[in-house]
Write a protein that holds these residues in place. Structure first.
Motif, PDB file in Angstrom:
ATOM      1  N   LEU A 154       0.667  -0.924  -0.330  1.00  0.00           N
ATOM      2  CA  LEU A 154       0.164   0.090  -0.140  1.00  0.00           C
ATOM      3  C   LEU A 154       0.868   1.005   0.107  1.00  0.00           C
ATOM      4  O   LEU A 154       2.206   1.624   0.976  1.00  0.00           O
ATOM      5  CB  LEU A 154      -1.285  -0.255   1.650  1.00  0.00           C
ATOM      6  N   ASN A 155       0.117   1.933  -0.972  1.00  0.00           N
ATOM      7  CA  ASN A 155       1.621   3.787  -0.667  1.00  0.00           C
ATOM      8  C   ASN A 155      -0.117   4.501  -0.829  1.00  0.00           C
ATOM      9  O   ASN A 155       0.325   5.529  -1.236  1.00  0.00           O
ATOM     10  CB  ASN A 155       1.926   3.805  -2.099  1.00  0.00           C
ATOM     11  N   VAL A 156      -0.260   4.522   0.407  1.00  0.00           N
ATOM     12  CA  VAL A 156      -1.334   5.732   1.334  1.00  0.00           C
ATOM     13  C   VAL A 156      -0.934   6.347   2.271  1.00  0.00           C
ATOM     14  O   VAL A 156      -0.786   5.333   2.869  1.00  0.00           O
ATOM     15  CB  VAL A 156      -2.824   4.738   1.514  1.00  0.00           C
ATOM     16  N   ASP A 157      -0.679   7.669   1.858  1.00  0.00           N
ATOM     17  CA  ASP A 157      -0.777   8.104   3.044  1.00  0.00           C
ATOM     18  C   ASP A 157      -1.966   8.778   3.919  1.00  0.00           C
ATOM     19  O   ASP A 157      -2.380   9.669   3.568  1.00  0.00           O
ATOM     20  CB  ASP A 157       0.015   9.674   2.138  1.00  0.00           C
ATOM     21  N   VAL A 158      -1.982   8.477   5.432  1.00  0.00           N
ATOM     22  CA  VAL A 158      -3.334   8.323   6.066  1.00  0.00           C
ATOM     23  C   VAL A 158      -2.656   9.644   7.027  1.00  0.00           C
ATOM     24  O   VAL A 158      -1.310   9.195   7.567  1.00  0.00           O
ATOM     25  CB  VAL A 158      -4.173   7.787   6.771  1.00  0.00           C
ATOM     26  N   GLY A 159      -3.126  10.829   7.786  1.00  0.00           N
ATOM     27  CA  GLY A 159      -3.017  11.554   8.362  1.00  0.00           C
ATOM     28  C   GLY A 159      -2.434  11.572   9.728  1.00  0.00           C
ATOM     29  O   GLY A 159      -1.794  11.224  11.149  1.00  0.00           O
ATOM     30  N   TRP A 160      -3.085  10.246  10.127  1.00  0.00           N
ATOM     31  CA  TRP A 160      -3.942   9.894  11.842  1.00  0.00           C
ATOM     32  C   TRP A 160      -2.976   8.479  11.912  1.00  0.00           C
ATOM     33  O   TRP A 160      -2.903   7.788  13.318  1.00  0.00           O
ATOM     34  CB  TRP A 160      -4.998   9.439  11.660  1.00  0.00           C
ATOM     35  N   ALA A 161      -2.334   7.636  10.956  1.00  0.00           N
ATOM     36  CA  ALA A 161      -1.474   6.497  11.362  1.00  0.00           C
ATOM     37  C   ALA A 161      -0.242   5.859  10.836  1.00  0.00           C
ATOM     38  O   ALA A 161      -0.565   7.123   9.424  1.00  0.00           O
ATOM     39  CB  ALA A 161      -2.308   4.927  11.442  1.00  0.00           C
ATOM     40  N   ASP A 162       0.763   6.050  11.059  1.00  0.00           N
ATOM     41  CA  ASP A 162       1.901   5.296  10.258  1.00  0.00           C
ATOM     42  C   ASP A 162       1.457   4.026   9.823  1.00  0.00           C
ATOM     43  O   ASP A 162       2.023   3.005  11.039  1.00  0.00           O
ATOM     44  CB  ASP A 162       3.174   5.987  10.558  1.00  0.00           C
ATOM     45  N   LEU A 163       1.465   3.868   8.720  1.00  0.00           N
ATOM     46  CA  LEU A 163       0.663   2.540   8.218  1.00  0.00           C
ATOM     47  C   LEU A 163       2.228   1.222   7.564  1.00  0.00           C
ATOM     48  O   LEU A 163       1.809   0.190   7.743  1.00  0.00           O
ATOM     49  CB  LEU A 163       0.067   2.343   6.743  1.00  0.00           C
ATOM     50  N   ASP A 164       3.555   2.508   7.844  1.00  0.00           N
ATOM     51  CA  ASP A 164       4.301   1.044   7.631  1.00  0.00           C
ATOM     52  C   ASP A 164       4.349   0.463   8.308  1.00  0.00           C
ATOM     53  O   ASP A 164       4.940  -0.696   9.346  1.00  0.00           O
ATOM     54  CB  ASP A 164       5.630   1.902   7.201  1.00  0.00           C
ATOM     55  N   MET A 165       5.035   1.342   9.819  1.00  0.00           N
ATOM     56  CA  MET A 165       4.596   1.155  11.905  1.00  0.00           C
ATOM     57  C   MET A 165       4.204   0.548  11.482  1.00  0.00           C
ATOM     58  O   MET A 165       4.591  -1.230  12.576  1.00  0.00           O
ATOM     59  CB  MET A 165       5.101   2.419  12.531  1.00  0.00           C
ATOM     60  N   VAL A 166       2.525   0.628  11.183  1.00  0.00           N
ATOM     61  CA  VAL A 166       1.476  -0.342  11.772  1.00  0.00           C
ATOM     62  C   VAL A 166       1.611  -1.629  11.443  1.00  0.00           C
ATOM     63  O   VAL A 166       1.514  -3.516  11.736  1.00  0.00           O
ATOM     64  CB  VAL A 166      -0.025  -0.080  11.477  1.00  0.00           C
ATOM     65  N   GLY A 167       2.250  -1.741  10.055  1.00  0.00           N
ATOM     66  CA  GLY A 167       2.514  -3.325   9.258  1.00  0.00           C
ATOM     67  C   GLY A 167       3.834  -3.914   9.872  1.00  0.00           C
ATOM     68  O   GLY A 167       3.620  -5.107   9.430  1.00  0.00           O
ATOM     69  N   TYR A 168       4.652  -3.074  10.038  1.00  0.00           N
ATOM     70  CA  TYR A 168       5.762  -4.129  10.860  1.00  0.00           C
ATOM     71  C   TYR A 168       5.205  -4.658  12.026  1.00  0.00           C
ATOM     72  O   TYR A 168       5.738  -5.314  12.637  1.00  0.00           O
ATOM     73  CB  TYR A 168       7.071  -3.277  11.101  1.00  0.00           C
ATOM     74  N   ILE A 169       5.115  -3.895  13.080  1.00  0.00           N
ATOM     75  CA  ILE A 169       4.034  -4.365  13.977  1.00  0.00           C
ATOM     76  C   ILE A 169       3.147  -5.268  13.792  1.00  0.00           C
ATOM     77  O   ILE A 169       3.353  -7.011  14.793  1.00  0.00           O
ATOM     78  CB  ILE A 169       3.331  -3.158  15.005  1.00  0.00           C
TER      79      ILE A 169
END
Length: 85
Positions: A20-35
């Motif tokens: 996913l290359n989506v930029d949301v202001g309220w969450a870092d999706l890369d970090m959520v994915g790593y977690i």
């Protein structure tokens, strides 16, 4: 069930991180994915450990007096089975 849950968490985390290359202001999706990938690995390893503990067997060897000498008996039981002698 734990192994499957670990795989699902890892796959969802990898999709969030790499696909996913989506930029949301309220969450870092890369970090959520790593977690989620880390949680998936932990869940997978816990599932393997629980499965290995469940398949453990006990072997008991007994020597008893019998007519004309001694007799050796060997019995094997898996975890959760009744004792058989």
């Amino acid at each position: 069930m734990t192994i499957g849950t670990g795989v699902v968490l890892f796959v969802i985390g990898a999709i969030l991180t790499f696909a996913l290359n989506v930029d949301v202001g309220w969450a870092d999706l890369d970090m959520v994915g790593y977690i989620l990938m880390g949680a998936g690995v932990v869940a997978f390893l816990v599932g393997l450990v629980l499965m290995a503990r469940r398949r453990r067997t006990d072997v008991v060897t007994r020597t008893e007096p019998a007519a004309g000498g001694y007799e050796t008996r060997r019995s094997t039981r898996a975890a959760g089975d009744e004792e058989v002698f």
